[in-house]
Scaffold this motif. Structure first.
Motif, PDB file in Angstrom:
ATOM      1  N   UNK A   9      27.273  31.421  15.129  1.00 11.88           N
ATOM      2  CA  UNK A   9      27.937  30.147  15.366  1.00 11.88           C
ATOM      3  C   UNK A   9      29.087  30.273  16.342  1.00 11.88           C
ATOM      4  N   UNK A  10      29.614  29.127  16.759  1.00 14.12           N
ATOM      5  CA  UNK A  10      30.732  29.140  17.675  1.00 14.12           C
ATOM      6  C   UNK A  10      30.929  27.797  18.330  1.00 14.12           C
ATOM      7  N   UNK A  11      31.749  27.803  19.369  1.00 12.13           N
ATOM      8  CA  UNK A  11      32.047  26.597  20.136  1.00 12.13           C
ATOM      9  C   UNK A  11      31.203  26.581  21.402  1.00 12.13           C
ATOM     10  N   UNK A  12      30.548  25.461  21.643  1.00 11.76           N
ATOM     11  CA  UNK A  12      29.707  25.332  22.824  1.00 11.76           C
ATOM     12  C   UNK A  12      29.862  23.921  23.383  1.00 11.76           C
ATOM     13  N   UNK A  13      29.715  23.791  24.690  1.00  8.26           N
ATOM     14  CA  UNK A  13      29.823  22.482  25.323  1.00  8.26           C
ATOM     15  C   UNK A  13      28.532  21.692  25.143  1.00  8.26           C
ATOM     16  N   UNK A  14      28.613  20.381  25.194  1.00  3.18           N
ATOM     17  CA  UNK A  14      27.388  19.566  25.125  1.00  3.18           C
ATOM     18  C   UNK A  14      26.393  20.000  26.199  1.00  3.18           C
ATOM     19  N   UNK A  15      25.135  20.081  25.802  1.00  4.08           N
ATOM     20  CA  UNK A  15      24.092  20.549  26.704  1.00  4.08           C
ATOM     21  C   UNK A  15      23.871  22.044  26.660  1.00  4.08           C
ATOM     22  N   UNK A  16      24.756  22.761  25.990  1.00  8.87           N
ATOM     23  CA  UNK A  16      24.644  24.209  25.906  1.00  8.87           C
ATOM     24  C   UNK A  16      23.683  24.681  24.832  1.00  8.87           C
ATOM     25  N   UNK A  17      23.652  26.010  24.658  1.00  6.88           N
ATOM     26  CA  UNK A  17      22.723  26.630  23.713  1.00  6.88           C
ATOM     27  C   UNK A  17      23.439  27.649  22.842  1.00  6.88           C
ATOM     28  N   UNK A  18      22.893  27.832  21.655  1.00  6.95           N
ATOM     29  CA  UNK A  18      23.329  28.881  20.746  1.00  6.95           C
ATOM     30  C   UNK A  18      22.119  29.385  19.988  1.00  6.95           C
ATOM     31  N   UNK A  19      22.186  30.631  19.552  1.00  3.47           N
ATOM     32  CA  UNK A  19      21.155  31.165  18.680  1.00  3.47           C
ATOM     33  C   UNK A  19      21.798  31.668  17.403  1.00  3.47           C
ATOM     34  N   UNK A  20      21.362  31.100  16.304  1.00  7.16           N
ATOM     35  CA  UNK A  20      21.832  31.536  14.992  1.00  7.16           C
ATOM     36  C   UNK A  20      20.869  32.565  14.429  1.00  7.16           C
ATOM     37  N   UNK A  21      21.431  33.494  13.671  1.00  8.15           N
ATOM     38  CA  UNK A  21      20.629  34.518  13.001  1.00  8.15           C
ATOM     39  C   UNK A  21      20.940  34.510  11.520  1.00  8.15           C
ATOM     40  N   UNK A  22      19.945  34.882  10.736  1.00  2.00           N
ATOM     41  CA  UNK A  22      20.119  35.003   9.294  1.00  2.00           C
ATOM     42  C   UNK A  22      19.371  36.246   8.838  1.00  2.00           C
ATOM     43  N   UNK A  23      20.132  37.221   8.403  1.00  6.49           N
ATOM     44  CA  UNK A  23      19.538  38.474   7.935  1.00  6.49           C
ATOM     45  C   UNK A  23      19.393  38.441   6.419  1.00  6.49           C
ATOM     46  N   UNK A  24      18.201  38.737   5.955  1.00 11.61           N
ATOM     47  CA  UNK A  24      17.912  38.726   4.518  1.00 11.61           C
ATOM     48  C   UNK A  24      17.803  40.146   3.988  1.00 11.61           C
ATOM     49  N   UNK A  25      18.284  40.333   2.774  1.00 12.20           N
ATOM     50  CA  UNK A  25      18.145  41.625   2.097  1.00 12.20           C
ATOM     51  C   UNK A  25      17.882  41.368   0.615  1.00 12.20           C
ATOM     52  N   UNK A  26      17.357  42.386  -0.039  1.00 15.57           N
ATOM     53  CA  UNK A  26      17.012  42.232  -1.456  1.00 15.57           C
ATOM     54  C   UNK A  26      15.505  42.144  -1.638  1.00 15.57           C
ATOM     55  N   UNK A  27      15.076  41.237  -2.485  1.00 13.98           N
ATOM     56  CA  UNK A  27      13.647  41.109  -2.822  1.00 13.98           C
ATOM     57  C   UNK A  27      12.919  40.273  -1.772  1.00 13.98           C
ATOM     58  N   UNK A  28      12.935  40.751  -0.551  1.00 13.41           N
ATOM     59  CA  UNK A  28      12.418  39.964   0.567  1.00 13.41           C
ATOM     60  C   UNK A  28      10.908  39.813   0.552  1.00 13.41           C
ATOM     61  N   UNK A  29      10.203  40.710  -0.102  1.00 12.10           N
ATOM     62  CA  UNK A  29       8.746  40.623  -0.132  1.00 12.10           C
ATOM     63  C   UNK A  29       8.269  39.380  -0.875  1.00 12.10           C
ATOM     64  N   UNK A  30       9.129  38.778  -1.661  1.00 12.18           N
ATOM     65  CA  UNK A  30       8.744  37.627  -2.468  1.00 12.18           C
ATOM     66  C   UNK A  30       9.051  36.280  -1.785  1.00 12.18           C
ATOM     67  N   UNK A  31       9.575  36.344  -0.579  1.00 16.46           N
ATOM     68  CA  UNK A  31       9.971  35.103   0.119  1.00 16.46           C
ATOM     69  C   UNK A  31       8.742  34.285   0.513  1.00 16.46           C
ATOM     70  N   UNK A  32       8.786  32.986   0.217  1.00 18.31           N
ATOM     71  CA  UNK A  32       7.715  32.067   0.593  1.00 18.31           C
ATOM     72  C   UNK A  32       8.043  31.277   1.869  1.00 18.31           C
ATOM     73  N   UNK A  33       9.327  31.006   2.082  1.00 20.15           N
ATOM     74  CA  UNK A  33       9.712  30.223   3.248  1.00 20.15           C
ATOM     75  C   UNK A  33      11.169  30.509   3.588  1.00 20.15           C
ATOM     76  N   UNK A  34      11.498  30.364   4.861  1.00 17.77           N
ATOM     77  CA  UNK A  34      12.864  30.527   5.338  1.00 17.77           C
ATOM     78  C   UNK A  34      13.203  29.316   6.191  1.00 17.77           C
ATOM     79  N   UNK A  35      14.467  28.919   6.148  1.00 16.32           N
ATOM     80  CA  UNK A  35      14.814  27.733   6.920  1.00 16.32           C
ATOM     81  C   UNK A  35      16.302  27.583   7.135  1.00 16.32           C
ATOM     82  N   UNK A  36      16.632  26.451   7.735  1.00 15.73           N
ATOM     83  CA  UNK A  36      18.016  26.130   8.043  1.00 15.73           C
ATOM     84  C   UNK A  36      18.343  24.715   7.594  1.00 15.73           C
TER      85      UNK A  36
END
Length: 115
Positions: A9-36
């Motif tokens: 996350x951060x500050x960006x001007x209108x029209x700009x771009x950002x890429x968010x990341x989400x790192x998962x740990x733990x019982x990840x083999x059981x995940x059915x879906x990921x989202x925002x």
């Protein structure tokens, strides 16, 4: 149990771009879906995008064509590429993971779109 840590996350001007990341740990083999999800100041949390482990992807109408969700299974990470950002995209963005009927949440990362 699953732990989620968002970044990007951060500050960006209108029209700009950002890429968010989400790192998962733990019982990840059981995940059915990921989202925002996101929550703007003074508003309720709203769904943004979901990626099912089987491959199906869905987006909220407000971000379709501008945001792209993807996953790197080797890194146990889900991404949200956000392009053509608008001031109304300003919000805290939360990573979300579903295991059967249980949902796990990250602590969020703030995105501010402003000139």
């Amino acid at each position: 149990q699953i732990q989620l840590v968002e970044s990007g996350g951060g500050l960006v001007q209108p029209g700009g771009s950002l890429r968010l990341s989400c790192a998962a740990s733990g019982s990840i083999a059981s995940i059915n879906a990921m989202g925002w999800y996101r929550q703007a100041p003074g508003k309720q949390r709203e769904w943004v995008a979901t990626l099912n482990i089987g491959g199906r992807i869905n987006y909220a109408d407000s971000v379709t064509g501008r945001f792209t969700i993807s996953r790197d299974s080797a890194k146990n990470t889900v991404y949200l590429q956000m392009n053509s950002l608008k001031p109304e995209d300003t919000a805290i963005y939360y990573c979300n993971v579903r295991v059967l009927t249980t949902y796990y949440w990250g602590k969020g990362t703030l995105v501010t779109v402003s000139s």
